[in-house]
Design an enzyme around this catalytic site. Structure first.
Site, PDB file in Angstrom:
ATOM      1  N   GLU A 179       0.805  -1.227   0.000  1.00 17.72           N
ATOM      2  CA  GLU A 179       0.000   0.000   0.000  1.00 17.72           C
ATOM      3  C   GLU A 179       0.838   1.277   0.000  1.00 17.72           C
ATOM      4  O   GLU A 179       1.238   1.768   1.059  1.00 17.72           O
ATOM      5  CB  GLU A 179      -0.935   0.026   1.223  1.00 17.72           C
ATOM      6  CG  GLU A 179      -1.823   1.283   1.231  1.00 17.72           C
ATOM      7  CD  GLU A 179      -2.736   1.404   2.435  1.00 17.72           C
ATOM      8  OE1 GLU A 179      -2.605   0.598   3.378  1.00 17.72           O
ATOM      9  OE2 GLU A 179      -3.574   2.305   2.428  1.00 17.72           O
ATOM     10  N   LYS A 221      -2.647  -2.107  -3.014  1.00 20.03           N
ATOM     11  CA  LYS A 221      -3.668  -1.227  -2.429  1.00 20.03           C
ATOM     12  C   LYS A 221      -3.204   0.197  -2.672  1.00 20.03           C
ATOM     13  O   LYS A 221      -2.117   0.585  -2.223  1.00 20.03           O
ATOM     14  CB  LYS A 221      -3.819  -1.505  -0.928  1.00 20.03           C
ATOM     15  CG  LYS A 221      -4.748  -0.507  -0.221  1.00 20.03           C
ATOM     16  CD  LYS A 221      -5.224  -1.040   1.102  1.00 20.03           C
ATOM     17  CE  LYS A 221      -6.006   0.006   1.873  1.00 20.03           C
ATOM     18  NZ  LYS A 221      -6.711  -0.564   3.021  1.00 20.03           N
TER      19      LYS A 221
END
Ligand code: 13P
Length: 342
Positions: A179, A221
């Site tokens: 992420e 992500k």
């Protein structure tokens, strides 16, 4: 492909199964305190447990939720009746995950930039998380936008840490959710967010390849491409969807198992609408596009609960409504008129 690698690919695919997405319930102690402050509720081990039990036991959530990201404390917690949250999820066919970074800190020598910590001793912690039942992990890097930032060195340090983390996860058979979050704070326009997002993703995938991370066994992500919160020129939902897809096509290898979005301060409705637009374009994308929202999935449930036991069933209903709408958005079948049917 080895049996371990095959099993990982199956988990990664299940995380982004059609109609489903991931609930981020991994707020650190300071973050959950902030959320609870907003409803006038004290953050204690028991209030956090109660609130997360509400989310984890929401009946039928497995129809729209493929996985849940926990915080270390939550992974070890159980329902009031004594069933571990991890087991509740497993029974429903929902995949338990765990946030393993230890937070982002100011980067020495680079004012305005942050770098995420948590690599030291990570292998040992991952071994324990596997034993506790986690199947995937999350590590979040923070990329701020300002006049002088991000710098190439700031992006590089964060990308390198993400890649080292991802390699350790795959060594343990855990799916890394990688992420990098380009933040919405600031008055920059959407073009600047696009530029920084592409530069960040390119560096992240370069580092992941260097560290021999298998793209088929990871989930990206990321942020959507949006103007800064204080930008006077707010983009249309169509433009957000198009520029986000453009950024992904430019910088994300097609072999990545799936892409999920964080909400990052976007309100629940636009978070859903943007995802829906991306999934209803005429072109098909190389990866499933889904959600891994924290605030955008929990906001209405948190407010409905308000820290009161008698509101727990209503809070579950609010959570399920939002989860259903986002599930539909992964299929391109959401419409604004569904908002009212809470
Ligand atoms: P938000 O959707 O609230 O941004 O949280 C997602 C997340 O997990 C950030 O790391």
């Amino acid at each position: 492909m080895s049996a371990k690698s095959q099993e990982m690919a199956t988990v990664a695919k299940a995380m982004v199964a059609p109609g489903k997405g991931i609930l981020a319930a991994d707020e650190s102690f300071p973050s959950i305190k902030k959320r609870f402050d907003s409803i006038g509720t004290e953050s204690t081990e028991e209030t956090r447990r109660t609130y997360r039990e509400m989310l984890v036991t929401a009946p039928g959530s497995q129809e729209f939720i493929s996985g849940v990201i926990f915080f270390d404390e939550t992974l070890r917690q159980a329902t009031a009746k004594g069933e571990r949250f991890v087991d509740v999820l497993a029974r429903a066919g929902i995949i338990p995950g765990i946030k393993v970074d230890t937070g982002s800190k100011a980067m020495a020598g680079f004012p305005g930039e942050e770098v995420t910590e948590g690599l030291d001793g990570l292998r040992g912690r991952l071994e324990e998380y596997v034993r506790l039942g986690a199947r995937f992990c999350k590590w979040r890097a923070v990329i701020n936008i300002g006049a002088e930032v991000p710098t190439p060195a700031g992006i590089h340090a964060n990308a390198h840490a993400l890649a080292r983390y991802a390699a350790l996860c795959q060594e343990q058979g855990l799916i890394p959710m990688v992420e990098p979050e380009v933040m919405m704070e600031g008055d920059h326009g959407i073009e600047r967010c696009y530029e920084v997002t592409v530069a960040t993703l390119r560096e992240v995938f370069h580092e992941l390849a260097e560290q021999r991370v298998v793209f088929e066994n990871m989930i990206l992500k990321t942020n959507m491409v949006v103007p800064g919160k204080k930008c006077a020129d707010q983009a249309s939902p169509k433009r957000v969807a198009e520029m986000t897809i453009q950024a992904l096509r430019t910088a994300v290898p097609a072999s990545v198992a799936g892409v999920v979005f964080l909400s990052g301060g976007q309100k629940p409705e636009p978070s859903t609408a943007h995802l829906n637009l991306m999934n209803s374009m005429a072109v098909t994308h190389p990866w499933p596009l889904s959600f891994s929202y924290g605030r955008a999935l929990q906001d209405s449930a948190l407010k409905t609960w308000g820290g009161r036991a008698e509101n727990l069933p209503a809070a579950q209903k609010a959570f399920l409504h939002r989860a259903r709408l986002n599930g539909l958005a992964t299929l391109g079948r959401y419409s604004e008129s569904m908002e009212a049917a809470a």
